[in-house]
Enzyme design. Structure first.
Site, PDB file in Angstrom:
ATOM      1  N   ASN A  92       9.322  -1.192  24.293  1.00  0.00           N
ATOM      2  CA  ASN A  92      10.280  -0.473  25.126  1.00  0.00           C
ATOM      3  C   ASN A  92      11.256  -1.440  25.805  1.00  0.00           C
ATOM      4  OD1 ASN A  92       7.674  -1.042  26.081  1.00  0.00           O
ATOM      5  ND2 ASN A  92       8.011   0.082  27.965  1.00  0.00           N
ATOM      6  N   GLU A 168      16.916   1.142  14.932  1.00  0.00           N
ATOM      7  CA  GLU A 168      16.392   2.406  14.415  1.00  0.00           C
ATOM      8  C   GLU A 168      17.259   3.558  14.929  1.00  0.00           C
ATOM      9  OE1 GLU A 168      14.092   3.069  12.081  1.00  0.00           O
ATOM     10  OE2 GLU A 168      15.136   4.951  12.423  1.00  0.00           O
ATOM     11  N   ALA A 171      15.943  10.263  15.520  1.00  0.00           N
ATOM     12  CA  ALA A 171      15.942  11.077  16.740  1.00  0.00           C
ATOM     13  C   ALA A 171      14.565  11.719  16.839  1.00  0.00           C
ATOM     14  CB  ALA A 171      17.024  12.147  16.673  1.00  0.00           C
ATOM     15  N   LYS A 223      24.313  -0.205  17.275  1.00  0.00           N
ATOM     16  CA  LYS A 223      23.295   0.756  17.730  1.00  0.00           C
ATOM     17  C   LYS A 223      23.676   1.341  19.099  1.00  0.00           C
ATOM     18  CE  LYS A 223      19.775   3.103  18.520  1.00  0.00           C
ATOM     19  NZ  LYS A 223      19.434   4.337  17.858  1.00  0.00           N
ATOM     20  N   ARG A 263      37.438  16.314  10.505  1.00  0.00           N
ATOM     21  CA  ARG A 263      37.583  15.055  11.234  1.00  0.00           C
ATOM     22  C   ARG A 263      36.705  15.042  12.482  1.00  0.00           C
ATOM     23  NH1 ARG A 263      43.801  15.510  12.124  1.00  0.00           N
ATOM     24  NH2 ARG A 263      43.002  17.587  12.604  1.00  0.00           N
ATOM     25  N   PHE A 275      22.264  15.549  28.335  1.00  0.00           N
ATOM     26  CA  PHE A 275      21.341  14.834  27.441  1.00  0.00           C
ATOM     27  C   PHE A 275      20.199  14.202  28.226  1.00  0.00           C
ATOM     28  CE2 PHE A 275      25.136  12.070  28.064  1.00  0.00           C
ATOM     29  CZ  PHE A 275      24.564  11.026  28.766  1.00  0.00           C
ATOM     30  N   GLY A 276      19.004  14.282  27.625  1.00  0.00           N
ATOM     31  CA  GLY A 276      17.849  13.577  28.155  1.00  0.00           C
ATOM     32  C   GLY A 276      17.388  12.591  27.105  1.00  0.00           C
ATOM     33  N   CYS A 279      16.848   7.219  25.415  1.00  0.00           N
ATOM     34  CA  CYS A 279      17.866   6.297  24.885  1.00  0.00           C
ATOM     35  C   CYS A 279      19.249   6.406  25.516  1.00  0.00           C
ATOM     36  CB  CYS A 279      17.989   6.497  23.381  1.00  0.00           C
ATOM     37  SG  CYS A 279      16.489   6.010  22.516  1.00  0.00           S
ATOM     38  N   LYS A 342      13.969  17.837  24.546  1.00  0.00           N
ATOM     39  CA  LYS A 342      14.518  18.626  23.437  1.00  0.00           C
ATOM     40  C   LYS A 342      13.325  19.262  22.740  1.00  0.00           C
ATOM     41  CE  LYS A 342      15.735  16.346  19.617  1.00  0.00           C
ATOM     42  NZ  LYS A 342      16.160  15.327  18.618  1.00  0.00           N
ATOM     43  N   ARG A 349      10.847  11.937  28.780  1.00  0.00           N
ATOM     44  CA  ARG A 349      11.626  10.874  29.422  1.00  0.00           C
ATOM     45  C   ARG A 349      13.079  11.333  29.647  1.00  0.00           C
ATOM     46  NH1 ARG A 349      10.000   5.804  25.719  1.00  0.00           N
ATOM     47  NH2 ARG A 349      10.088   7.422  24.132  1.00  0.00           N
TER      48      ARG A 349
HETATM   49  P1  NAD Z   1       7.706   3.502  23.757  1.00  0.00           P
HETATM   50  O1  NAD Z   1       7.635   3.272  25.227  1.00  0.00           O
HETATM   51  O2  NAD Z   1       7.294   4.823  23.219  1.00  0.00           O
HETATM   52  O3  NAD Z   1       6.817   2.413  22.998  1.00  0.00           O
HETATM   53  C1  NAD Z   1       6.870   1.053  23.262  1.00  0.00           C
HETATM   54  C2  NAD Z   1       5.454   0.483  23.149  1.00  0.00           C
HETATM   55  O4  NAD Z   1       5.513  -0.942  23.261  1.00  0.00           O
HETATM   56  C3  NAD Z   1       4.500   0.949  24.257  1.00  0.00           C
HETATM   57  O5  NAD Z   1       3.377   1.582  23.679  1.00  0.00           O
HETATM   58  C4  NAD Z   1       4.117  -0.336  25.009  1.00  0.00           C
HETATM   59  O6  NAD Z   1       2.777  -0.355  25.456  1.00  0.00           O
HETATM   60  C5  NAD Z   1       4.326  -1.377  23.912  1.00  0.00           C
HETATM   61  N1  NAD Z   1       4.519  -2.746  24.423  1.00  0.00           N
HETATM   62  C6  NAD Z   1       5.327  -3.164  25.429  1.00  0.00           C
HETATM   63  N2  NAD Z   1       5.241  -4.495  25.552  1.00  0.00           N
HETATM   64  C7  NAD Z   1       4.364  -4.941  24.622  1.00  0.00           C
HETATM   65  C8  NAD Z   1       3.872  -6.222  24.262  1.00  0.00           C
HETATM   66  N3  NAD Z   1       4.275  -7.320  24.888  1.00  0.00           N
HETATM   67  N4  NAD Z   1       2.968  -6.295  23.262  1.00  0.00           N
HETATM   68  C9  NAD Z   1       2.553  -5.182  22.618  1.00  0.00           C
HETATM   69  N5  NAD Z   1       2.997  -3.942  22.910  1.00  0.00           N
HETATM   70  C10 NAD Z   1       3.900  -3.816  23.895  1.00  0.00           C
HETATM   71  O7  NAD Z   1       9.194   3.161  23.343  1.00  0.00           O
HETATM   72  P2  NAD Z   1       9.998   3.758  22.082  1.00  0.00           P
HETATM   73  O8  NAD Z   1      10.552   5.090  22.431  1.00  0.00           O
HETATM   74  O9  NAD Z   1       9.163   3.603  20.876  1.00  0.00           O
HETATM   75  O10 NAD Z   1      11.224   2.757  22.032  1.00  0.00           O
HETATM   76  C11 NAD Z   1      11.083   1.447  21.558  1.00  0.00           C
HETATM   77  C12 NAD Z   1      12.462   0.853  21.333  1.00  0.00           C
HETATM   78  O11 NAD Z   1      13.135   1.589  20.311  1.00  0.00           O
HETATM   79  C13 NAD Z   1      13.388   0.897  22.536  1.00  0.00           C
HETATM   80  O12 NAD Z   1      14.193  -0.245  22.530  1.00  0.00           O
HETATM   81  C14 NAD Z   1      14.239   2.127  22.289  1.00  0.00           C
HETATM   82  O13 NAD Z   1      15.501   2.041  22.920  1.00  0.00           O
HETATM   83  C15 NAD Z   1      14.391   2.091  20.794  1.00  0.00           C
HETATM   84  N6  NAD Z   1      14.633   3.397  20.146  1.00  0.00           N
HETATM   85  C16 NAD Z   1      13.979   4.510  20.578  1.00  0.00           C
HETATM   86  C17 NAD Z   1      14.184   5.728  19.941  1.00  0.00           C
HETATM   87  C18 NAD Z   1      13.490   6.977  20.409  1.00  0.00           C
HETATM   88  O14 NAD Z   1      13.888   8.054  19.979  1.00  0.00           O
HETATM   89  N7  NAD Z   1      12.475   6.902  21.253  1.00  0.00           N
HETATM   90  C19 NAD Z   1      15.028   5.797  18.830  1.00  0.00           C
HETATM   91  C20 NAD Z   1      15.653   4.633  18.399  1.00  0.00           C
HETATM   92  C21 NAD Z   1      15.443   3.439  19.076  1.00  0.00           C
HETATM   93  C1  UDX Z   2      19.030   9.765  20.132  1.00  0.00           C
HETATM   94  C2  UDX Z   2      19.912   9.544  18.881  1.00  0.00           C
HETATM   95  O1  UDX Z   2      20.287  10.808  18.335  1.00  0.00           O
HETATM   96  C3  UDX Z   2      19.182   8.710  17.846  1.00  0.00           C
HETATM   97  O2  UDX Z   2      20.036   8.424  16.740  1.00  0.00           O
HETATM   98  C4  UDX Z   2      18.727   7.420  18.491  1.00  0.00           C
HETATM   99  O3  UDX Z   2      18.014   6.633  17.565  1.00  0.00           O
HETATM  100  C5  UDX Z   2      17.862   7.687  19.707  1.00  0.00           C
HETATM  101  O4  UDX Z   2      18.599   8.520  20.638  1.00  0.00           O
HETATM  102  P1  UDX Z   2      17.031  11.399  20.720  1.00  0.00           P
HETATM  103  O5  UDX Z   2      17.342  11.018  22.121  1.00  0.00           O
HETATM  104  O6  UDX Z   2      15.640  11.305  20.242  1.00  0.00           O
HETATM  105  O7  UDX Z   2      17.920  10.541  19.693  1.00  0.00           O
HETATM  106  O8  UDX Z   2      17.498  12.929  20.474  1.00  0.00           O
HETATM  107  P2  UDX Z   2      18.926  13.620  20.280  1.00  0.00           P
HETATM  108  O9  UDX Z   2      18.789  14.644  19.245  1.00  0.00           O
HETATM  109  O10 UDX Z   2      20.016  12.649  20.124  1.00  0.00           O
HETATM  110  O11 UDX Z   2      19.120  14.378  21.661  1.00  0.00           O
HETATM  111  C6  UDX Z   2      19.363  13.677  22.865  1.00  0.00           C
HETATM  112  C7  UDX Z   2      19.664  14.667  23.966  1.00  0.00           C
HETATM  113  O12 UDX Z   2      20.915  15.289  23.753  1.00  0.00           O
HETATM  114  C8  UDX Z   2      18.646  15.803  24.081  1.00  0.00           C
HETATM  115  O13 UDX Z   2      18.400  16.061  25.433  1.00  0.00           O
HETATM  116  C9  UDX Z   2      19.328  16.967  23.416  1.00  0.00           C
HETATM  117  O14 UDX Z   2      18.890  18.210  23.878  1.00  0.00           O
HETATM  118  C10 UDX Z   2      20.770  16.703  23.803  1.00  0.00           C
HETATM  119  N1  UDX Z   2      21.738  17.312  22.889  1.00  0.00           N
HETATM  120  C11 UDX Z   2      21.788  16.931  21.585  1.00  0.00           C
HETATM  121  C12 UDX Z   2      22.638  18.273  23.368  1.00  0.00           C
HETATM  122  O15 UDX Z   2      22.625  18.613  24.547  1.00  0.00           O
HETATM  123  N2  UDX Z   2      23.543  18.803  22.497  1.00  0.00           N
HETATM  124  C13 UDX Z   2      23.609  18.454  21.185  1.00  0.00           C
HETATM  125  O16 UDX Z   2      24.464  18.989  20.474  1.00  0.00           O
HETATM  126  C14 UDX Z   2      22.703  17.478  20.720  1.00  0.00           C
END
Ligand code: NAD
Ligand code: UDX
Length: 468
Positions: A92, A168, A171, A223, A263, A275-276, A279, A342, A349
């Site tokens: 994270n 990555e 979503a 990203k 477009r 949005f929640g 990210c 969502k 979060r």
């Molecule tokens: P997360 O909090 O669900 O998972 C992160 C994990 O890393 C936790 O389980 C934590 O215990 C572990 N961790 C932290 N420090 C550590 C260490 N030193 N050694 C081993 N484990 C450790 O977070 P996430 O949602 O998976 O996000 C991870 C990253 O990916 C973030 O940078 C986020 O911005 C990015 N990302 C998230 C999403 C998403 O939809 N959640 C999508 C794309 C990118």
């Molecule tokens: C987002 C990006 O979409 C994804 O590419 C990236 O890797 C991580 O962040 P995520 O946050 O998991 O993904 O969900 P997403 O579908 O993007 O929705 C984010 C928030 O926007 C949610 O709260 C959703 O309800 C809201 N949303 C999305 C809207 O309010 N309207 C829309 O049209 C789309």
């Protein structure tokens, strides 16, 4: 270089599903996911697949198939790092809560800790892949930490590293589908052998035309910008939802008409409670911070507005709920339908439901909260310390948790639809109507309820982007 053994540091919403999909498509690669959180690892190893730490459609089936075969979850950091040819950092990267840049900059402490572990335990040539979303230039920090170890004279170690950026784009709620059919795979780096090794993994299931290779900084920045553009569309449509409510236009029709222009495109034009998710807010805050850091205050102000509008939308919802309910919600019972940020995820979060519920509790309302996938325990954490209940020892007094969708409406004056769960979209209003105290209100922040059906039962309804 042929990759036989992958280690992923971080078994979260990204690390877990991503590694499961790699394991599924690459039976010749052993994939080891490690985490410092033992509880999370126990959940990944639970024999009851409904207890995996993450709810994501299609995930349990893959874990069932691969776990114990070529997909493993453990706390064995040292061992797994030692064995790995390729290590993904998927930890994270939250917003800093104190010190320089608090509230905006990314806290890189978990990335730094992971890099130090890799520097300490890895053996031979190791490819280190940034999977976490990171501020542009973080790869330099990782390289510096790793190089310091590989050049350490006292230890005479035989280790060296290549660092790649491979953000990555999945979503939540559609993670497995997104991983199976990505729009693109982005790989940034300067070591051709390392890039080729990673490309070979993805091309086991992704067409090569979708693999884009760039320099490290472009990959890291892309990203952040992809997330910023997506969030910007949501703030844009949410401003227009207010204008529609004021003028009598309908946001759904406007979004449809606007989105039919190739477009512009039809995606991410659903207005809602803002949005929640983990990210958007964090990444745009970081973009604002970085822009200011480079002296680009106009750029920073532009993106800050996307965040401001998001909060404004939530504030205006609370105000209009109170206003519609005769100016007071004190001691009124309100059903909250959906708490996840969502649908199709158990993740809360930055869920708009948190802000809105806290404000309603502050106004004195008593909430009855239902979500098909979010646990009572999680809601408890999210609503802890609400202003109104500071002096109430039992935090549950101001809200209750409902296990049954239909019972959530019992004796309520209003119901607020916060998440667009499918099961909310075709409710039996003849059962619900008698349960609610009249005059009853529905506030539909996602515009998922059929207005004309509700009205037949004498219930008032307000919807985002079309009003009452
Ligand atoms: P997360 O909090 O669900 O998972 C992160 C994990 O890393 C936790 O389980 C934590 O215990 C572990 N961790 C932290 N420090 C550590 C260490 N030193 N050694 C081993 N484990 C450790 O977070 P996430 O949602 O998976 O996000 C991870 C990253 O990916 C973030 O940078 C986020 O911005 C990015 N990302 C998230 C999403 C998403 O939809 N959640 C999508 C794309 C990118
Ligand atoms: C987002 C990006 O979409 C994804 O590419 C990236 O890797 C991580 O962040 P995520 O946050 O998991 O993904 O969900 P997403 O579908 O993007 O929705 C984010 C928030 O926007 C949610 O709260 C959703 O309800 C809201 N949303 C999305 C809207 O309010 N309207 C829309 O049209 C789309």
């Amino acid at each position: 270089m042929e990759i036989r053994n992958i280690c992923c540091i971080g078994a979260g919403y990204v690390g877990g599903p991503t590694m499961a999909v790699i394991a599924n498509y690459c039976p010749n690669i052993q994939v080891n996911v490690v985490d410092i959180n033992p509880e999370r690892i126990d959940q990944w190893n639970d024999d009851d697949f409904s207890k995996l730490p993450i709810f994501e459609p299609g995930l349990a089936e893959i874990v069932k198939k691969c776990r114990g075969v070529n997909l493993h979850f453990s706390n064995e950091m040292e061992n797994q790092i030692k064995k790995a040819d390729m290590i993904f950092i998927s930890v994270n990267t939250p917003t800093k809560v104190k010190g320089i840049g608090a509230g905006q900059a990314i806290d890189l402490k978990y990335v730094e800790a992971s890099s130090r572990e890799i520097a300490k335990y890895s053996e031979g040539f190791t490819i280190v892949v940034e999977k976490s979303t990171l501020p542009v230039k973080t790869a330099q920090t990782i390289k510096d930490i790793l190089d310091a170890e590989s050049k350490s004279k006292e230890k005479f170690t035989e280790k060296n590293f290549a660092v790649l950026s491979n953000p990555e784009f999945l979503a939540e709620g559609t993670a497995i589908n997104d991983l199976n059919n990505p729009d693109r795979i982005l790989i940034g780096g300067d070591n051709k052998e390392a890039i080729d090794s990673l490309v070979r993994i993805y091309t086991n299931w992704v067409d090569k035309s979708k693999v884009l290779t760039t320099d490290l900084w472009s990959s890291e920045l892309s990203k952040l910008i992809a997330n910023a553009f997506l969030a910007q569309r949501i703030s844009s449509i949410n401003t227009i939802s207010a204008l529609c409510e004021a003028t009598g236009a309908n946001i759904k029709d406007v979004a449809l008409a606007v989105g039919m222009d190739k477009r512009i495109g039809k995606y991410f034009l659903n207005s809602g409670p803002g949005f929640g998710g983990s990210c958007f807010k964090k990444d745009i805050s970081n973009l604002v911070y970085i822009s200011n850091h480079y002296g680009l205050s106009e750029v920073a102000e532009y993106w800050q507005k996307v965040l401001d509008i998001n909060l404004w939308q939530q504030k205006r919802f609370v105000e209009l709920i109170v206003k519609q309910m005769f100016g007071t919600i004190s001691s009124k019972k309100i059903a909250i339908l959906g708490f996840a940020f969502k649908s199709n995820t158990n993740d809360t979060r930055e869920s708009p439901a948190i802000y809105i519920c806290r404000k309603l509790i502050e106004e004195g309302a008593i909430l009855n909260i239902y979500d098909p996938k979010v646990s009572q325990n999680q809601i408890n954490k999210d609503l802890k310390g609400c202003k109104e209940d500071l002096n109430v020892p039992n935090n549950n007094k101001k809200w209750t948790f409902s296990n049954s969708l239909y019972e959530t409406f019992n004796d309520t004056d209003a119901a607020i639809f916060m998440t667009e769960w499918e099961e909310f979209q075709n409710l039996d209003w003849s059962t619900i109507s008698p349960k609610m105290r009249k005059p009853a209100w529905i506030f539909d922040t996602r515009s998922i309820i059929k207005k004309n059906v509700i009205k037949k039962y004498g219930i008032n309804i307000w919807q985002v982007g079309s009003g009452s």
